[in-house]
Design an enzyme around this catalytic site. Sequence first.
Site, PDB file in Angstrom:
ATOM      1  NE  ARG A  36      -4.367  -1.478   1.703  1.00  0.00           N
ATOM      2  CZ  ARG A  36      -5.307  -1.906   2.536  1.00  0.00           C
ATOM      3  NH1 ARG A  36      -5.098  -1.866   3.832  1.00  0.00           N
ATOM      4  NH2 ARG A  36      -6.449  -2.353   2.084  1.00  0.00           N
ATOM      5  CE  LYS A 198     -14.433 -12.160  14.546  1.00  0.00           C
ATOM      6  NZ  LYS A 198     -14.639 -10.986  15.392  1.00  0.00           N
ATOM      7  N   GLY A 353      -6.397  -6.657   2.536  1.00  0.00           N
ATOM      8  CA  GLY A 353      -5.073  -6.515   3.128  1.00  0.00           C
ATOM      9  C   GLY A 353      -4.336  -7.833   3.278  1.00  0.00           C
ATOM     10  N   GLY A 376     -13.111  -4.087   1.505  1.00  0.00           N
ATOM     11  CA  GLY A 376     -14.530  -3.729   1.508  1.00  0.00           C
ATOM     12  C   GLY A 376     -14.892  -2.790   0.370  1.00  0.00           C
TER      13      GLY A 376
HETATM   14  P1  ADP Z   1      -8.534  -9.761   3.984  1.00  0.00           P
HETATM   15  O1  ADP Z   1      -7.695  -8.795   4.805  1.00  0.00           O
HETATM   16  O2  ADP Z   1      -7.778 -10.279   2.798  1.00  0.00           O
HETATM   17  O3  ADP Z   1      -9.874  -9.205   3.633  1.00  0.00           O
HETATM   18  P2  ADP Z   1      -9.467 -11.095   6.360  1.00  0.00           P
HETATM   19  O4  ADP Z   1      -8.981  -9.959   7.181  1.00  0.00           O
HETATM   20  O5  ADP Z   1     -10.914 -11.283   6.210  1.00  0.00           O
HETATM   21  O6  ADP Z   1      -8.785 -11.044   4.906  1.00  0.00           O
HETATM   22  O7  ADP Z   1      -8.924 -12.457   6.974  1.00  0.00           O
HETATM   23  C1  ADP Z   1      -7.573 -12.737   7.140  1.00  0.00           C
HETATM   24  C2  ADP Z   1      -7.331 -13.540   8.391  1.00  0.00           C
HETATM   25  O8  ADP Z   1      -8.144 -14.694   8.457  1.00  0.00           O
HETATM   26  C3  ADP Z   1      -5.897 -14.026   8.469  1.00  0.00           C
HETATM   27  O9  ADP Z   1      -5.264 -13.422   9.570  1.00  0.00           O
HETATM   28  C4  ADP Z   1      -6.023 -15.535   8.657  1.00  0.00           C
HETATM   29  O10 ADP Z   1      -5.125 -16.072   9.606  1.00  0.00           O
HETATM   30  C5  ADP Z   1      -7.429 -15.683   9.167  1.00  0.00           C
HETATM   31  N1  ADP Z   1      -7.990 -17.014   8.890  1.00  0.00           N
HETATM   32  C6  ADP Z   1      -8.244 -17.585   7.707  1.00  0.00           C
HETATM   33  N2  ADP Z   1      -8.722 -18.834   7.864  1.00  0.00           N
HETATM   34  C7  ADP Z   1      -8.787 -19.063   9.194  1.00  0.00           C
HETATM   35  C8  ADP Z   1      -9.207 -20.170   9.989  1.00  0.00           C
HETATM   36  N3  ADP Z   1      -9.658 -21.306   9.446  1.00  0.00           N
HETATM   37  N4  ADP Z   1      -9.136 -20.027  11.336  1.00  0.00           N
HETATM   38  C9  ADP Z   1      -8.688 -18.890  11.896  1.00  0.00           C
HETATM   39  N5  ADP Z   1      -8.284 -17.813  11.194  1.00  0.00           N
HETATM   40  C10 ADP Z   1      -8.329 -17.897   9.853  1.00  0.00           C
HETATM   41 MG    MG Z   2      -7.733  -8.302   6.918  1.00  0.00          MG
END
Ligand code: ADP
Ligand code: MG
Length: 397
Positions: A36, A198, A353, A376
């Site tokens: 970024r 989540k 991210g 988002g």
């Molecule tokens: P992004 O930033 O790409 O939108 P998110 O912030 O939604 O992604 O999610 C990223 C996080 O989700 C990472 O830190 C990863 O460790 C966690 N994660 C992915 N799968 C699992 C899982 N099965 N259990 C716990 N954490 C998870």
């Molecule tokens: Mg994230």
Amino acid sequence: MNLRVLKDIDVKNKTVILRTDYNVPVVDSKISSTFRIEASVKTIKYLINNNAKIIILSHRGRPKGERRQEYSLGIIKDELSRLLNEEIHFFNDINESDIKKKISKLPFPSVILFENIRFYPGEKKGNSELAEKIRELGDVYINDGFSVCHRKHMSVYTLPKLFENKCAGYLLQNEVENLYKLTCEPESPYVFIVGGSKVSTKLDVLKNTIKYADTILIGGGLAFTFLKSFGFEIGKSLFESDMVKECDNIFKEAKEKDVNIILPIDVIAAKSIDDSESRIVSRGEMEKDDIGLDIGPMTAEIFKGAIMGAKTIVWNGPMGMFEKEQFAKGTIQIAKFIKEATEKNAFSVVGGGDSVAALNQLGQIDSVSFVSTGGGAMLEMLSGIELPGINVLKEES
Ligand code: ADP
Ligand code: MG
């Protein structure tokens, strides 16, 4: 599209307020992905070459309107200075009484970085008093922080409303042009891959995506709330009890719209996240003390089939806890399939991210058609929502 861009406005010898997004991942007090920051360099260099004085506003993390040192932009200052090969003047507080004088004393061109704008409660509230204070400091407003454009925050929405001379920087322009391609009749089959931690943070995205995707592949932590909603034992995997009903609704709606949602059929499970002994477990056979931390090999094969047949691919959210090597395989495989599909002429977009950090870690940033700096914001834009931070740049003030 009528978005005003850099070539449309005069920035020569002007003081420019520039909103960027420096919300970078930090591990053990070190920036783990500078993507970024690098993405902001082109606009800043252009402004320096035009002899502008640049005041950068950005945020990092969620300090909730409080001055919390762990979210300071001091860590950004050093990296940005290195990338630009310029001195950066760091300003700790917008409310200092002589701030205007201090800024006016600096020569043209100069680069100024303000401390985390989310240290001020007015930022998230879109406060106009704070906006007016900052308005006094510059002649031109430029937004290059795409990932915050879906928020009506002070520095994204209230502040630009006060400017006549305003436009999108190179990064924002590039985002809009690329993502626009996806909103005007993207080529089918359209496969959306969602992961991350989540359901609650991806709920709107999922609801929106059902409107235009052909297939949705769900991995990551959020898959477990879906699995539980179907009655599967998920042990101690991530679970949001208040999202079970939402998961049902998403499935119902997808069925109505003829969208195929695919959940993992096997997972990588361990007894703790630090466990070096993980097992492949089919989704019906998880034990009460298992934690599901990645998608399994059979799931990856099924996801591969969908990805390789796609013409348009959007990916947001890692397939597992990729930060740990033993749970990174699913994410690595998905990145590889997308790379192969892109080589076969699919248009692929990755955003978020952590997803971008994962791609970076794999050295695969160049293997997709477009890497978005927005999570988002990207997903809202893809679902056809007009982003307030972009709309405000089109308005006459
Ligand atoms: P992004 O930033 O790409 O939108 P998110 O912030 O939604 O992604 O999610 C990223 C996080 O989700 C990472 O830190 C990863 O460790 C966690 N994660 C992915 N799968 C699992 C899982 N099965 N259990 C716990 N954490 C998870
Ligand atoms: Mg994230």
